[in-house]
Design a protein around this motif. Structure first.
Motif, PDB file in Angstrom:
ATOM      1  N   LEU A  12       0.917  -1.382   0.045  1.00  0.00           N
ATOM      2  CA  LEU A  12       0.047  -0.018   0.049  1.00  0.00           C
ATOM      3  C   LEU A  12       0.712   1.271  -0.012  1.00  0.00           C
ATOM      4  CD1 LEU A  12      -2.853  -0.856   2.810  1.00  0.00           C
ATOM      5  CD2 LEU A  12      -3.293  -0.494   0.012  1.00  0.00           C
ATOM      6  N   GLU A  13       0.355   2.387  -0.851  1.00  0.00           N
ATOM      7  CA  GLU A  13       0.870   3.589  -0.569  1.00  0.00           C
ATOM      8  C   GLU A  13      -0.437   4.488  -0.315  1.00  0.00           C
ATOM      9  OE1 GLU A  13       3.334   5.043  -3.835  1.00  0.00           O
ATOM     10  OE2 GLU A  13       5.012   3.224  -3.229  1.00  0.00           O
ATOM     11  N   ARG A  14      -0.051   5.767  -0.232  1.00  0.00           N
ATOM     12  CA  ARG A  14      -1.303   6.655   0.233  1.00  0.00           C
ATOM     13  C   ARG A  14      -1.152   8.058  -0.365  1.00  0.00           C
ATOM     14  NH1 ARG A  14      -4.598   7.345   5.753  1.00  0.00           N
ATOM     15  NH2 ARG A  14      -5.974   8.977   5.132  1.00  0.00           N
ATOM     16  N   ASP A  15      -2.077   8.654  -0.934  1.00  0.00           N
ATOM     17  CA  ASP A  15      -1.964   9.917  -1.704  1.00  0.00           C
ATOM     18  C   ASP A  15      -3.030  10.683  -1.064  1.00  0.00           C
ATOM     19  OD1 ASP A  15      -2.019  12.472  -3.221  1.00  0.00           O
ATOM     20  OD2 ASP A  15      -1.215  11.331  -5.119  1.00  0.00           O
ATOM     21  N   ASP A  27      -6.288  11.338   0.764  1.00  0.00           N
ATOM     22  CA  ASP A  27      -7.288  10.350   1.034  1.00  0.00           C
ATOM     23  C   ASP A  27      -7.427   9.275   0.191  1.00  0.00           C
ATOM     24  OD1 ASP A  27      -7.957  11.686   3.467  1.00  0.00           O
ATOM     25  OD2 ASP A  27      -9.293  13.058   2.441  1.00  0.00           O
ATOM     26  N   VAL A  28      -6.522   8.855  -0.643  1.00  0.00           N
ATOM     27  CA  VAL A  28      -6.656   7.883  -1.715  1.00  0.00           C
ATOM     28  C   VAL A  28      -5.595   6.967  -1.337  1.00  0.00           C
ATOM     29  CG1 VAL A  28      -6.525   7.318  -4.188  1.00  0.00           C
ATOM     30  CG2 VAL A  28      -7.298   9.392  -3.399  1.00  0.00           C
ATOM     31  N   HIS A  29      -6.058   5.769  -1.000  1.00  0.00           N
ATOM     32  CA  HIS A  29      -5.229   4.737  -0.899  1.00  0.00           C
ATOM     33  C   HIS A  29      -4.936   3.776  -2.039  1.00  0.00           C
ATOM     34  CE1 HIS A  29      -5.982   5.300   3.394  1.00  0.00           C
ATOM     35  NE2 HIS A  29      -7.289   5.323   3.065  1.00  0.00           N
ATOM     36  N   VAL A  32      -7.122  -1.021   4.662  1.00  0.00           N
ATOM     37  CA  VAL A  32      -7.810   0.338   4.234  1.00  0.00           C
ATOM     38  C   VAL A  32      -9.262   0.439   4.818  1.00  0.00           C
ATOM     39  CG1 VAL A  32      -8.626   1.385   1.926  1.00  0.00           C
ATOM     40  CG2 VAL A  32      -6.503   0.281   1.850  1.00  0.00           C
ATOM     41  N   SER A  63     -12.384   8.368   2.201  1.00  0.00           N
ATOM     42  CA  SER A  63     -11.343   7.486   1.645  1.00  0.00           C
ATOM     43  C   SER A  63     -11.773   6.984   0.170  1.00  0.00           C
ATOM     44  CB  SER A  63     -11.290   6.316   2.488  1.00  0.00           C
ATOM     45  OG  SER A  63     -10.484   6.417   3.686  1.00  0.00           O
ATOM     46  N   LEU A 102      -9.956   3.960  -3.093  1.00  0.00           N
ATOM     47  CA  LEU A 102      -9.092   3.111  -3.518  1.00  0.00           C
ATOM     48  C   LEU A 102      -8.785   3.105  -4.995  1.00  0.00           C
ATOM     49  CD1 LEU A 102      -7.370   0.422  -2.358  1.00  0.00           C
ATOM     50  CD2 LEU A 102      -9.554  -0.604  -3.191  1.00  0.00           C
ATOM     51  N   THR A 124     -14.110  10.810  -2.499  1.00  0.00           N
ATOM     52  CA  THR A 124     -13.572  10.057  -1.225  1.00  0.00           C
ATOM     53  C   THR A 124     -14.715  10.397  -0.349  1.00  0.00           C
ATOM     54  OG1 THR A 124     -12.497  12.213  -0.651  1.00  0.00           O
ATOM     55  CG2 THR A 124     -11.232  10.473  -1.277  1.00  0.00           C
TER      56      THR A 124
END
Length: 235
Positions: free
Chosen positions: A4-7, A9-11, A43, A50, A52, A199
């Motif tokens: 996983l990475e995060r940008d 509120d987007v996983h 997640v 959020s 995905l 999100t």
């Protein structure tokens, strides 16, 4: 394995493996399936707005079933396929917007994984969406057939399933398989932007709406595969 990475509120779920300098086919080994579910659990456990995005790096988004494992474990084929189905049902009812950023080839069960997302952004110049089962003399499970025919325009499903046609990015959009096409360096950012705009929809109400939309597909995917609706190698 996936990671996983995060940008914001987007996983971003990368289908794996982190830090690899070689192309990975990201096939559905049982351990890989378990890893994807575990990351989706992470997640879901995060509170607040959020969305995905699922993507990969290199040549493949995912090349589908782990045929090496499958042919070595044919006695477990029906339970394995039922486990594959759980990825599709999980994404179809995921309680936040889902976008597949398809940067490379999506074949067979991997193409179906992209299809189980709410939206798809595909690469313009390379990478195919393909259901090669007809050419490989492999059947579709009832659940897989329901997923494809329920999520794609009917004639596109007929063409894809009965001819094994390979759809490049623009063809995939024209056929109703994908929602948008982008240059290679824009596939992930465009998918993230699309997800970021949604999100605020995250929550049980969204999951309920999805369950209603996909009720027939979910019923088919949740039906145990068994020998009654799947026969491998006797077509």
């Amino acid at each position: 394995m996936p990671y996983l990475e995060r940008d914001g509120d987007v996983h971003i779920l990368f289908l794996g493996p982190e830090g690899s300098t070689e192309d990975s086919e990201n096939r559905f080994h049982p351990d890989w399936i378990d890893s994807v579910h575990s990351l989706l659990d992470e997640v879901e456990a995060i509170s607040g707005p959020s969305a995905l995005v699922t993507s990969a790096t290199g040549k493949f988004f995912t090349n589908g079933l782990d045929t090496d494992w499958l042919f070595a474990n044919l006695d477990k084929i029906t339970s394995y396929l039922d486990r594959v189905h759980t990825l599709y049902t999980r994404l179809l009812t995921f309680p936040m917007a889902t976008v597949a950023a398809v940067q490379g080839h999506a074949f067979g069960a991997g193409a179906m994984l992209a299809t189980a997302h709410d939206f798809r952004v595909v690469r313009a110049d390379r990478g195919f969406y393909c259901l090669p089962e007809v050419s490989l003399n492999m059947p579709f499970t009832i659940g897989m057939s329901a997923l494809i025919t329920g999520r794609l325009p009917k004639q596109t499903a007929v063409e894809a399933m009965t001819t094994g046609k390979r759809y490049g990015g623009p063809d995939a959009v024209a056929a109703g398989i994908a929602d948008a096409v982008a240059d290679v360096d824009r596939v992930l950012p465009d998918a993230v932007a699309r997800a970021a705009a949604l999100t605020g929809t995250r929550g049980p109400n969204l999951a309920g709406i999805k369950r209603g939309i996909h009720a027939d597909v979910l019923a088919a995917l949740n039906t145990p595969t068994g020998e009654s609706n799947f026969s491998f190698g006797n077509q």
